[in-house]
Design a protein around this motif. Sequence first.
Motif, PDB file in Angstrom:
ATOM      1  N   PHE A   1      -3.607  -1.680  27.633  1.00 39.16           N
ATOM      2  CA  PHE A   1      -3.131  -2.063  26.145  1.00 39.16           C
ATOM      3  C   PHE A   1      -3.171  -3.355  25.815  1.00 39.16           C
ATOM      4  O   PHE A   1      -2.955  -4.197  26.732  1.00 39.16           O
ATOM      5  CB  PHE A   1      -1.788  -1.534  26.215  1.00 39.16           C
ATOM      6  CG  PHE A   1      -1.033  -1.557  24.772  1.00 39.16           C
ATOM      7  CD1 PHE A   1      -1.422  -0.518  23.700  1.00 39.16           C
ATOM      8  CD2 PHE A   1      -0.125  -2.899  24.449  1.00 39.16           C
ATOM      9  CE1 PHE A   1      -0.587  -0.919  22.521  1.00 39.16           C
ATOM     10  CE2 PHE A   1       0.345  -2.780  23.221  1.00 39.16           C
ATOM     11  CZ  PHE A   1       0.220  -1.831  22.366  1.00 39.16           C
ATOM     12  N   ASN A   2      -3.704  -3.743  24.648  1.00 38.01           N
ATOM     13  CA  ASN A   2      -3.738  -5.036  24.274  1.00 38.01           C
ATOM     14  C   ASN A   2      -3.247  -5.072  22.807  1.00 38.01           C
ATOM     15  O   ASN A   2      -3.886  -4.311  21.900  1.00 38.01           O
ATOM     16  CB  ASN A   2      -5.068  -5.643  24.143  1.00 38.01           C
ATOM     17  CG  ASN A   2      -5.194  -7.271  23.925  1.00 38.01           C
ATOM     18  OD1 ASN A   2      -4.206  -7.755  23.753  1.00 38.01           O
ATOM     19  ND2 ASN A   2      -6.259  -7.729  23.858  1.00 38.01           N
ATOM     20  N   MET A   3      -2.125  -5.936  22.203  1.00 35.73           N
ATOM     21  CA  MET A   3      -1.791  -5.900  20.816  1.00 35.73           C
ATOM     22  C   MET A   3      -1.629  -7.230  20.586  1.00 35.73           C
ATOM     23  O   MET A   3      -1.001  -8.294  21.464  1.00 35.73           O
ATOM     24  CB  MET A   3      -0.351  -5.206  20.781  1.00 35.73           C
ATOM     25  CG  MET A   3       0.112  -5.042  19.388  1.00 35.73           C
ATOM     26  SD  MET A   3       1.380  -3.924  19.130  1.00 35.73           S
ATOM     27  CE  MET A   3       2.561  -4.469  20.083  1.00 35.73           C
ATOM     28  N   MET A   4      -1.686  -7.588  19.264  1.00 40.75           N
ATOM     29  CA  MET A   4      -1.602  -9.108  18.619  1.00 40.75           C
ATOM     30  C   MET A   4      -0.877  -8.771  17.241  1.00 40.75           C
ATOM     31  O   MET A   4      -1.390  -7.854  16.617  1.00 40.75           O
ATOM     32  CB  MET A   4      -2.850  -9.869  18.394  1.00 40.75           C
ATOM     33  CG  MET A   4      -2.701 -11.094  17.891  1.00 40.75           C
ATOM     34  SD  MET A   4      -4.265 -11.910  18.102  1.00 40.75           S
ATOM     35  CE  MET A   4      -3.560 -13.589  17.914  1.00 40.75           C
ATOM     36  N   MET A   5       0.175  -9.610  17.300  1.00 35.27           N
ATOM     37  CA  MET A   5       0.757  -9.164  15.913  1.00 35.27           C
ATOM     38  C   MET A   5       1.132 -10.707  15.434  1.00 35.27           C
ATOM     39  O   MET A   5       1.620 -11.802  16.167  1.00 35.27           O
ATOM     40  CB  MET A   5       2.235  -8.649  15.997  1.00 35.27           C
ATOM     41  CG  MET A   5       2.391  -7.368  16.953  1.00 35.27           C
ATOM     42  SD  MET A   5       3.941  -6.954  17.505  1.00 35.27           S
ATOM     43  CE  MET A   5       4.231  -5.737  16.139  1.00 35.27           C
TER      44      MET A   5
END
Length: 90
Positions: free
Chosen positions: A43-47
């Motif tokens: 999983f990879n998330m950028m906010m």
Amino acid sequence: MEKGIITVVGEDQVGIIAKVCTYLAENKLNILDISQTIIQGYFNMMMIIELQNSSKDFGLICDELENLGKEIGVNIKLQHENIFNKMHRI
């Protein structure tokens, strides 16, 4: 507008987005933009978030997000937008 960049990386599992977003909502940290992907089970998330509405100190938010990441088995980092931009300038 004061902004921060959150990155979340780790093995995919149910509830990562929900737990991170719940923390942000509880601390009045508005999400301006979000991107997430899962690649071969990771999983990879950028906010990008607004920081100015929270009553908490930036350092405390960083620590709490890092601790949340440890609880759920992912790596969560928050950087101030200015630092992020300088670190990633070519």
